[in-house]
Design a protein around this motif. Sequence first.
Motif, PDB file in Angstrom:
ATOM      1  N   ASN A 144       0.858  -1.179   0.000  1.00  0.00           N
ATOM      2  CA  ASN A 144       0.000   0.000   0.000  1.00  0.00           C
ATOM      3  C   ASN A 144       0.892   1.225   0.000  1.00  0.00           C
ATOM      4  O   ASN A 144       1.417   1.633   1.032  1.00  0.00           O
ATOM      5  N   ILE A 161      -2.546   3.403  -2.717  1.00  0.00           N
ATOM      6  CA  ILE A 161      -2.826   2.546  -3.869  1.00  0.00           C
ATOM      7  C   ILE A 161      -2.174   1.184  -3.642  1.00  0.00           C
ATOM      8  O   ILE A 161      -1.023   1.099  -3.207  1.00  0.00           O
ATOM      9  N   THR A 180      -0.356  -2.069  -4.865  1.00  0.00           N
ATOM     10  CA  THR A 180       0.509  -2.458  -5.969  1.00  0.00           C
ATOM     11  C   THR A 180       1.159  -3.796  -5.652  1.00  0.00           C
ATOM     12  O   THR A 180       1.755  -3.955  -4.582  1.00  0.00           O
ATOM     13  N   GLU A 202       2.165  -4.470 -10.707  1.00  0.00           N
ATOM     14  CA  GLU A 202       0.790  -4.413 -11.194  1.00  0.00           C
ATOM     15  C   GLU A 202      -0.048  -3.692 -10.149  1.00  0.00           C
ATOM     16  O   GLU A 202      -0.071  -4.099  -8.987  1.00  0.00           O
ATOM     17  N   SER A 203      -0.702  -2.611 -10.551  1.00  0.00           N
ATOM     18  CA  SER A 203      -1.505  -1.830  -9.615  1.00  0.00           C
ATOM     19  C   SER A 203      -2.964  -2.245  -9.691  1.00  0.00           C
ATOM     20  O   SER A 203      -3.462  -2.679 -10.738  1.00  0.00           O
ATOM     21  N   PHE A 204      -3.654  -2.102  -8.567  1.00  0.00           N
ATOM     22  CA  PHE A 204      -5.069  -2.429  -8.475  1.00  0.00           C
ATOM     23  C   PHE A 204      -5.842  -1.144  -8.183  1.00  0.00           C
ATOM     24  O   PHE A 204      -5.775  -0.613  -7.071  1.00  0.00           O
ATOM     25  N   PRO A 205      -6.559  -0.628  -9.167  1.00  0.00           N
ATOM     26  CA  PRO A 205      -7.305   0.618  -8.947  1.00  0.00           C
ATOM     27  C   PRO A 205      -8.473   0.394  -7.994  1.00  0.00           C
ATOM     28  O   PRO A 205      -9.264  -0.543  -8.164  1.00  0.00           O
ATOM     29  N   LEU A 206      -8.554   1.210  -6.969  1.00  0.00           N
ATOM     30  CA  LEU A 206      -9.648   1.158  -6.015  1.00  0.00           C
ATOM     31  C   LEU A 206     -10.430   2.455  -6.069  1.00  0.00           C
ATOM     32  O   LEU A 206      -9.866   3.527  -6.297  1.00  0.00           O
ATOM     33  N   GLU A 207     -11.708   2.346  -5.843  1.00  0.00           N
ATOM     34  CA  GLU A 207     -12.565   3.528  -5.855  1.00  0.00           C
ATOM     35  C   GLU A 207     -12.280   4.425  -4.662  1.00  0.00           C
ATOM     36  O   GLU A 207     -12.455   5.649  -4.738  1.00  0.00           O
ATOM     37  N   PRO A 245      -9.553   5.534  -1.342  1.00  0.00           N
ATOM     38  CA  PRO A 245      -8.145   5.502  -0.923  1.00  0.00           C
ATOM     39  C   PRO A 245      -7.927   4.521   0.221  1.00  0.00           C
ATOM     40  O   PRO A 245      -8.725   4.441   1.154  1.00  0.00           O
ATOM     41  N   SER A 291     -13.021  -6.012  -7.606  1.00  0.00           N
ATOM     42  CA  SER A 291     -13.087  -4.668  -7.018  1.00  0.00           C
ATOM     43  C   SER A 291     -14.303  -4.475  -6.117  1.00  0.00           C
ATOM     44  O   SER A 291     -14.785  -3.347  -5.930  1.00  0.00           O
TER      45      SER A 291
END
Length: 286
Positions: free
Chosen positions: A118, A122, A124, A133-138, A140, A174
């Motif tokens: 973290n 974000i 990663t 590889e990043s994981f987009p979260l809605e 924070p 997600s």
Amino acid sequence: MLMIKGPYDSDIVLFPLNETSETNAITQANQAKPATETSQTQPKQPQSYVSFERSNLGEDYAIFQPGGNLIAFWSERSGEEQLWVSHGNGPQQLTHFPMDTYIRGIDWAKDGKSLLVNANSILTQVHLDSTQESFPLEHPVVRLFQWDSISNSALLAVRIKGILKFVEYDLNNSKFREITDKNILWALKSEDGRLIYKDHMDQFWQTGPVEPQPIKVLDRQGGRAKSFVINNNKIYAINNENQLWSYDLNNDSFKVLGKVGDDVDYLTDINQTQILMTVQVSAKKK
């Protein structure tokens, strides 16, 4: 607003678990003696430790590699908080996050080939060859507590519309499940799937089929440690009395394993023979 600012130098300590056990034998013997005699024979606390990969800046969150000999941690030695790994004979920097990066939680994959980090709110995934590889979260991520790489889910503290929530997040789709909106300091699942967390009042809780239940025997045992460790279905932490303790979730037994030095901040990981701790080397207030 009144603030205190200054450089903080923390180090990682790799310490034999059997040395704290030897201290515990003295502690147990003292408990059976009269108070006057006990006061003269208190167990000697370790006053200094050998640092693991020493620098003059902050290091923290050290954790053992599953099935391997590496130890992962974050360090400021390059000027910014970055993820590093080491086997004790020279560290390797895995990440090159941008300036002013802050890391709030790391965890190994079960196969020991990558880590989830973290960084700057974000998530990663960082592999040992430094690919990411990043994981987009809605929302924070305030803190990463634990990552289950098999199910690809994570225990997180996230901020939703300004409110801190403790959730279990599925990185595959997600989606997340809210566990509680209490202020949670630390949370982990045991090997058999039991969810344990500690709130801001230092109360340990275990989730149940209907609602969470407090672990009463651990009252006043979490005051010193913001985090705890679970290994082989046992909780480990350090209390305000500088005692390293364990609590067996299977038979509800509590044990004091020994004492640590005053400079120890908290426990970060444990295996069958060694423990990893964060110690304060120096701190200057301005």
